[in-house]
Design an enzyme around this catalytic site. Structure first.
Site, short mmCIF file in Angstrom:
data_model
loop_
_atom_site.label_atom_id
_atom_site.label_comp_id
_atom_site.label_asym_id
_atom_site.label_seq_id
_atom_site.Cartn_x
_atom_site.Cartn_y
_atom_site.Cartn_z
N ASP A 144 36.96 36.84 40.52
CA ASP A 144 37.66 37.82 39.75
C ASP A 144 37.34 39.39 39.94
OD1 ASP A 144 40.05 38.51 38.22
OD2 ASP A 144 39.24 38.04 36.24
N ASN A 187 49.12 32.69 40.92
CA ASN A 187 49.21 33.79 41.71
C ASN A 187 50.66 34.03 42.66
OD1 ASN A 187 45.74 33.47 42.53
ND2 ASN A 187 46.61 34.59 40.92
C1 FPP Z 1 41.41 37.74 41.63
O1 FPP Z 1 41.14 39.22 41.63
C2 FPP Z 1 41.08 37.11 43.08
C3 FPP Z 1 42.29 36.44 43.62
C4 FPP Z 1 43.64 36.38 42.92
C5 FPP Z 1 42.18 35.95 45.07
C6 FPP Z 1 40.81 35.66 45.41
C7 FPP Z 1 40.77 36.18 46.83
C8 FPP Z 1 39.89 36.56 47.49
C9 FPP Z 1 38.41 36.96 47.02
C10 FPP Z 1 40.19 36.99 49.10
C11 FPP Z 1 39.58 36.29 49.80
C12 FPP Z 1 39.45 34.80 49.77
C13 FPP Z 1 39.18 33.88 50.72
C14 FPP Z 1 38.79 32.46 50.35
C15 FPP Z 1 38.95 34.26 52.13
P1 FPP Z 1 42.40 39.99 40.74
O2 FPP Z 1 43.23 40.58 41.89
O3 FPP Z 1 43.08 39.00 39.82
O4 FPP Z 1 41.65 41.22 40.21
P2 FPP Z 1 42.03 41.89 38.91
O5 FPP Z 1 41.77 40.93 37.81
O6 FPP Z 1 40.70 42.94 38.74
O7 FPP Z 1 43.21 42.83 39.01
#
Ligand code: FPP
Length: 251
Positions: free
Chosen positions: A31, A79
């Protein structure tokens, strides 16, 4: 997704004589990509791109440390409700990651596994995903378990449906339902439960991740945003886990 007969053996935690030792199964809620980007006045997608680099680093570190299963919460059922451009950017990142890591996974004896609803992913992501699953199917060094379009409630719902269907068609009796049968019908069937769940970016919640499977997992929440997370902090957390006392509800 686990048709290989050696899967059971590989995904079962080896017996240890004493102490909790290193976790066999580490599950991570990655996250903070969006906040990482926002702090730099960048588009959220840049945060996900940097997040992919962290994924690479943590997969390599896990393999080096002798972790048995690394589960990464890469895309949740919730998501899908993000803006269209962000969803397609995440899909694109996933496709690029899989394509670029095929050689590394083969070289490092890593088997890919997927939990969730891979059938909901776009055709071009599914193509490279199934190609990688097939390519790495005989690898026995570590399981890289990607949670894709995964939700704990969806996992439990599909389990109930499958078991109910088996009862209706007379394949099993109601009396046969026990904790093991339930575990065997979750997406994680044949995978040992996580020993340690790590969440980055400081949020104190589980966000529909592995609801059944983490009943006795140790939790570690770090304030570090996922793109800033790295091997050094990961190793520190593994050492912290080594000093935990796991009682599983007993004294
Ligand atoms: C949460 O951060 C993260 C995600 C919803 C996606 C996770 C994806 C990756 C780490 C990209 C690469 C993954 C792979 C397997 C290659 P957020 O967007 O919710 O962050 P925030 O809470 O700060 O807005």
């Amino acid at each position: 997704m686990n048709s290989n007969p050696s899967f059971q053996e590989q995904s079962t935690r080896p017996l240890k004589s004493s102490g909790v030792g290193l976790p066999w199964h580490v599950a991570i809620i990655m996250d903070g990509n969006g906040r990482w980007a926002k702090k730099r006045l960048l588009n959220r997608v840049k945060g996900h791109e940097r997040g992919m680099n962290t994924v690479r680093e943590i997969v390599t570190a896990s393999r080096e440390m002798g972790i048995g299963i690394l589960t990464l919460y890469a895309f949740s059922t919730e998501n899908w409700q993000r803006p269209k451009y962000e969803v397609s950017a995440l899909m694109n990142i996933l496709r690029r990651f899989l394509k670029s890591e095929q050689t590394e996974m083969t070289k490092n004896n890593i088997r890919l596994n997927v939990i969730g609803q891979p059938d909901r992913l776009s055709a071009n992501v599914q193509k490279v995903l199934f190609e990688t699953l097939e390519l790495t199917a005989d690898n026995s060094g570590m399981v890289l378990n990607l949670a894709l379009s995964y939700g704990g409630r969806n996992d439990i719902t599909q389990m109930v449906r499958t078991i109910a269907q088996k009862i209706i068609t007379g394949k099993i009796d109601v009396e046969a339902i026990d904790e093991q049968l339930i575990a065997d019908h979750l997406y994680t069937a044949k995978l040992a439960d996580p020993d340690l769940v790590i969440r980055t970016s400081g949020e104190m919640r589980i966000s529909n991740f592995l609801l059944w499977q983490i009943a006795y997992s140790e939790l570690f929440i770090t304030n570090t945003l996922w793109p800033d997370f790295g091997k050094a902090e990961f190793i520190q957390i593994l050492h912290d886990y080594e000093h935990r006392e796991r009682r599983f509800g007993k004294v």
